[in-house]
Design an enzyme around this catalytic site. Sequence first.
Site, short mmCIF file in Angstrom:
data_model
loop_
_atom_site.label_atom_id
_atom_site.label_comp_id
_atom_site.label_asym_id
_atom_site.label_seq_id
_atom_site.Cartn_x
_atom_site.Cartn_y
_atom_site.Cartn_z
N GLU A 1 -6.23 4.41 -38.85
CA GLU A 1 -7.48 3.70 -39.12
C GLU A 1 -8.46 3.77 -37.95
OE1 GLU A 1 -4.52 2.67 -41.95
OE2 GLU A 1 -4.44 2.58 -39.75
N HIS B 1 -0.49 -5.96 -47.37
CA HIS B 1 -1.14 -5.43 -48.55
C HIS B 1 -1.90 -6.52 -49.33
CE1 HIS B 1 1.83 -2.37 -47.63
NE2 HIS B 1 1.22 -1.54 -48.43
#
Length: 326
Positions: free
Chosen positions: A63, A132
């Site tokens: 990321e 998540h």
Amino acid sequence: MSAVPSAGLAESINATLADLLDQDPRLLLLGEDIGRLGGVFRVTRGLRERFGADRVRDSLLAESTIVGQAVGMALSGLVPVCEIQFDGFTYPAVNQLVTQAARLGARWNGRVSPSLVVRIPTGGGFRGVEHHSESNEALFARFPGISVACPSTGEDADQILRYAVTLGSPVVMYEPIRLYFRRSSPVRDTEPPRSPTAARVVRRGRDLTIATFGAVTHEVLEAAHGLSPDVDVEVVDLRWVAPLDMETVLDSVARTGRLLVVHEGVKDVGIGAEIAASVAEYGFDALRGPVRRLAPGRRAYPPANFERDYLIDVQEIKDEVLVMTK
């Protein structure tokens, strides 16, 4: 009041991204598996085939490099729209967003205004595991130079994206995962917002205001409709949490005299705390009772089998409203 059919959030965002790519040759997409796979939730499905691998780019599994590349692209005049697979994976990119992207305009005394958008699937309700199903929007909302949005409908996602790519500063857009493929939503008023970053009053009422955003807006509206006509609840969908449209919230509280803030992120040091403080500071005279917040306690998101005990549901919202209006 019955639900009404609507396009899923994923479908709406896909159509908006396609239109933006078609209109602006500077715009490109960047993220893990967004090209060949179409993204983990298939939000970018078909875009690589239509616009090519140079404009819909599969990134490394890192990321920090996604946002780091996007910063350089934005400085060179491109308009990158990044995708992070889940909000719990955003933390490696905090450095690039906070110490670089957020400060670019000030660093060059306003002589550069790079546009950069980071899309992040967020929230629970789909049986995900930790990392998540988080809701960490308050993290970025507190940093100057970063705007943060969280739409609850495809229409708002479309409006937010179209504005974000023109803003000339970084925008983080949180996309509620459990709305990606939802095809119906509770009835809401269609009154347009005052400005691109304004909140939207999605239900008019006279007894109490609920300020909310993201996926839980649907539960709030369902609760409000279910309490009517005994309790008439006004619902404000914030849409943006940085900047916060406190003018719309304060106007609503002036009409109803009560405020409940509902959000999916942890209650401590969250968006609700900021709203409650602002109303206490600027709208105290209008209040008929204390401002209350309804949000999960300060704990990690639980395993999938226990997420119902973590998320705020319709009955909890109803119970809280009844306590405040008794």
